[in-house]
Design a protein around this motif. Structure first.
Motif, PDB file in Angstrom:
ATOM      1  N   MET A 158       0.925  -1.370  -0.103  1.00  0.00           N
ATOM      2  CA  MET A 158      -0.109   0.030  -0.043  1.00  0.00           C
ATOM      3  C   MET A 158       0.808   1.307   0.070  1.00  0.00           C
ATOM      4  N   MET A 159       1.884   1.184   0.764  1.00  0.00           N
ATOM      5  CA  MET A 159       2.907   2.263   0.816  1.00  0.00           C
ATOM      6  C   MET A 159       3.682   2.741  -0.598  1.00  0.00           C
ATOM      7  N   THR A 160       3.882   1.477  -1.247  1.00  0.00           N
ATOM      8  CA  THR A 160       4.632   1.595  -2.422  1.00  0.00           C
ATOM      9  C   THR A 160       3.459   2.270  -3.408  1.00  0.00           C
ATOM     10  N   GLU A 161       2.304   1.692  -3.442  1.00  0.00           N
ATOM     11  CA  GLU A 161       1.420   2.354  -4.233  1.00  0.00           C
ATOM     12  C   GLU A 161       1.031   3.855  -4.088  1.00  0.00           C
ATOM     13  N   ARG A 162       1.005   4.334  -2.649  1.00  0.00           N
ATOM     14  CA  ARG A 162       0.860   5.462  -2.399  1.00  0.00           C
ATOM     15  C   ARG A 162       2.051   6.474  -2.982  1.00  0.00           C
ATOM     16  N   GLY A 163       3.087   5.728  -2.846  1.00  0.00           N
ATOM     17  CA  GLY A 163       4.586   6.717  -3.413  1.00  0.00           C
ATOM     18  C   GLY A 163       4.520   6.889  -4.718  1.00  0.00           C
ATOM     19  N   MET A 164       3.800   5.675  -5.596  1.00  0.00           N
ATOM     20  CA  MET A 164       3.893   5.879  -6.701  1.00  0.00           C
ATOM     21  C   MET A 164       2.517   6.771  -7.362  1.00  0.00           C
ATOM     22  N   VAL A 165       1.465   6.928  -6.686  1.00  0.00           N
ATOM     23  CA  VAL A 165       0.309   7.409  -7.178  1.00  0.00           C
ATOM     24  C   VAL A 165       0.124   8.651  -6.705  1.00  0.00           C
ATOM     25  N   ALA A 166       0.304   9.111  -5.395  1.00  0.00           N
ATOM     26  CA  ALA A 166      -0.199  10.181  -4.928  1.00  0.00           C
ATOM     27  C   ALA A 166       0.595  11.361  -5.521  1.00  0.00           C
ATOM     28  N   PRO A 167       1.768  11.471  -5.894  1.00  0.00           N
ATOM     29  CA  PRO A 167       2.547  12.387  -6.505  1.00  0.00           C
ATOM     30  C   PRO A 167       1.713  12.916  -7.827  1.00  0.00           C
ATOM     31  N   ALA A 168       1.528  11.937  -8.695  1.00  0.00           N
ATOM     32  CA  ALA A 168       0.973  12.014  -9.885  1.00  0.00           C
ATOM     33  C   ALA A 168      -0.560  12.763  -9.622  1.00  0.00           C
ATOM     34  N   ALA A 169      -1.217  11.983  -8.746  1.00  0.00           N
ATOM     35  CA  ALA A 169      -2.612  12.532  -8.330  1.00  0.00           C
ATOM     36  C   ALA A 169      -2.540  13.982  -7.832  1.00  0.00           C
ATOM     37  N   GLY A 170      -1.546  14.470  -6.907  1.00  0.00           N
ATOM     38  CA  GLY A 170      -1.427  15.980  -6.587  1.00  0.00           C
ATOM     39  C   GLY A 170      -1.073  16.786  -7.690  1.00  0.00           C
ATOM     40  N   GLY A 171      -0.178  16.136  -8.578  1.00  0.00           N
ATOM     41  CA  GLY A 171       0.057  16.948  -9.770  1.00  0.00           C
ATOM     42  C   GLY A 171      -1.058  17.330 -10.897  1.00  0.00           C
ATOM     43  N   SER A 172      -2.159  16.066 -10.863  1.00  0.00           N
ATOM     44  CA  SER A 172      -3.108  16.449 -11.726  1.00  0.00           C
ATOM     45  C   SER A 172      -4.393  17.402 -11.080  1.00  0.00           C
TER      46      SER A 172
ATOM     47  N   GLU B  88     -13.882  13.956  -8.125  1.00  0.00           N
ATOM     48  CA  GLU B  88     -14.359  13.346  -9.406  1.00  0.00           C
ATOM     49  C   GLU B  88     -13.663  13.374 -10.558  1.00  0.00           C
ATOM     50  N   LYS B  89     -13.054  14.523 -10.643  1.00  0.00           N
ATOM     51  CA  LYS B  89     -12.248  14.875 -11.892  1.00  0.00           C
ATOM     52  C   LYS B  89     -11.071  14.193 -11.930  1.00  0.00           C
ATOM     53  N   VAL B  90     -10.225  13.931 -10.902  1.00  0.00           N
ATOM     54  CA  VAL B  90      -8.856  13.479 -10.857  1.00  0.00           C
ATOM     55  C   VAL B  90      -9.288  12.107 -10.040  1.00  0.00           C
ATOM     56  N   SER B  91      -8.671  11.176 -10.811  1.00  0.00           N
ATOM     57  CA  SER B  91      -8.788   9.823 -10.191  1.00  0.00           C
ATOM     58  C   SER B  91      -7.575   9.348  -9.146  1.00  0.00           C
ATOM     59  N   GLY B  92      -8.367   9.241  -8.075  1.00  0.00           N
ATOM     60  CA  GLY B  92      -7.151   8.815  -6.872  1.00  0.00           C
ATOM     61  C   GLY B  92      -6.697  10.105  -6.293  1.00  0.00           C
TER      62      GLY B  92
END
Length: 216
Positions: free
Chosen positions: A2-16, A74-78
């Motif tokens: 789960m931490m690995t997934e957060r580290g990979m997905v969260a920055p992309a979601a924040g930038g989006s 709703e606009k940004v997934s994750g």
């Protein structure tokens, strides 16, 4: 995992979230479009920092915070936006044309000294004669005398209609005090007359009683 997934997905979601903030704001609060900027997004806490360009827009943004959070998720997934933090008002960014106009040096136009021409001699003599000339009186003496006579007549009629009271000497009592003293004297005279009438009536009753006793 789960931490690995957060580290990979969260920055992309924040930038989006920051990149798509204009679309998110238009969906949640279209009246605030162009007046609010997204400053930062913390993917770990889900906090979105926004800055309005005026306090009034900040107040509206606080009321629309739940809709803004729902539109962002709703606009940004994750994205997982949990809170909206309204920062102090920040002025809107000036455009390139405005900035260039502000920074560009303005050319200075040399100002020529104003030269005053000396007026002609005839003009100056005419002005001086105009200043020294006395303006004739436009009032008719007959009309002025008639106005004075009418004013005196109106003043005399006013004095007759509303005569001024006689001046009261310093030692003399005021008119109100005189009236009170006169009422007191009248009351005393009435009381004395009433006493004499009672005495005479009692005397007559006594004489009638003596006559009845003598007859018996």
């Amino acid at each position: 995992m789960m931490m690995t997934e957060r580290g990979m997905v969260a920055p992309a979601a924040g930038g989006s979230v920051l990149a798509d903030f204009d679309a998110i704001l238009a969906a949640a609060a279209p009246e605030l479009a162009g007046h609010v900027q997204a400053m930062s997004f913390d993917a770990d806490t889900g906090r979105l920092d926004v800055a309005p360009d005026a306090p009034a827009y900040g107040t509206q943004l606080r009321w629309r915070a739940p809709k803004l959070i729902a539109a962002a998720n709703e606009k940004v997934s994750g994205a997982n936006v949990r809170a909206v933090h309204v920062l102090a008002p920040a002025p809107a960014k000036a455009g390139l044309a405005t900035a260039a106009a502000t920074l560009a040096p303005q050319p200075t136009v040399p100002t020529a000294p104003v030269e005053r021409r000396t007026p002609p001699e005839g003009y100056r003599r005419a002005i001086e004669a105009h200043r020294q000339a006395a303006w004739p009186s436009l009032a008719d003496p007959a009309i002025a005398e008639a106005v004075e006579r009418q004013t005196a007549a109106m003043r005399e009629l006013s004095c007759r209609a509303f005569p001024e009271p006689d001046a009261v000497a310093g030692d003399a009592p005021a008119p109100i005090e005189q009236a009170r003293a006169q009422r007191r004297r009248q009351a005393a005279a009435s009381e004395a007359a009433l006493r004499r009438a009672r005495a005479e009536r009692a005397a007559r009753k006594g004489q009638n009683a003596d006559d009845v006793i003598d007859r018996r």
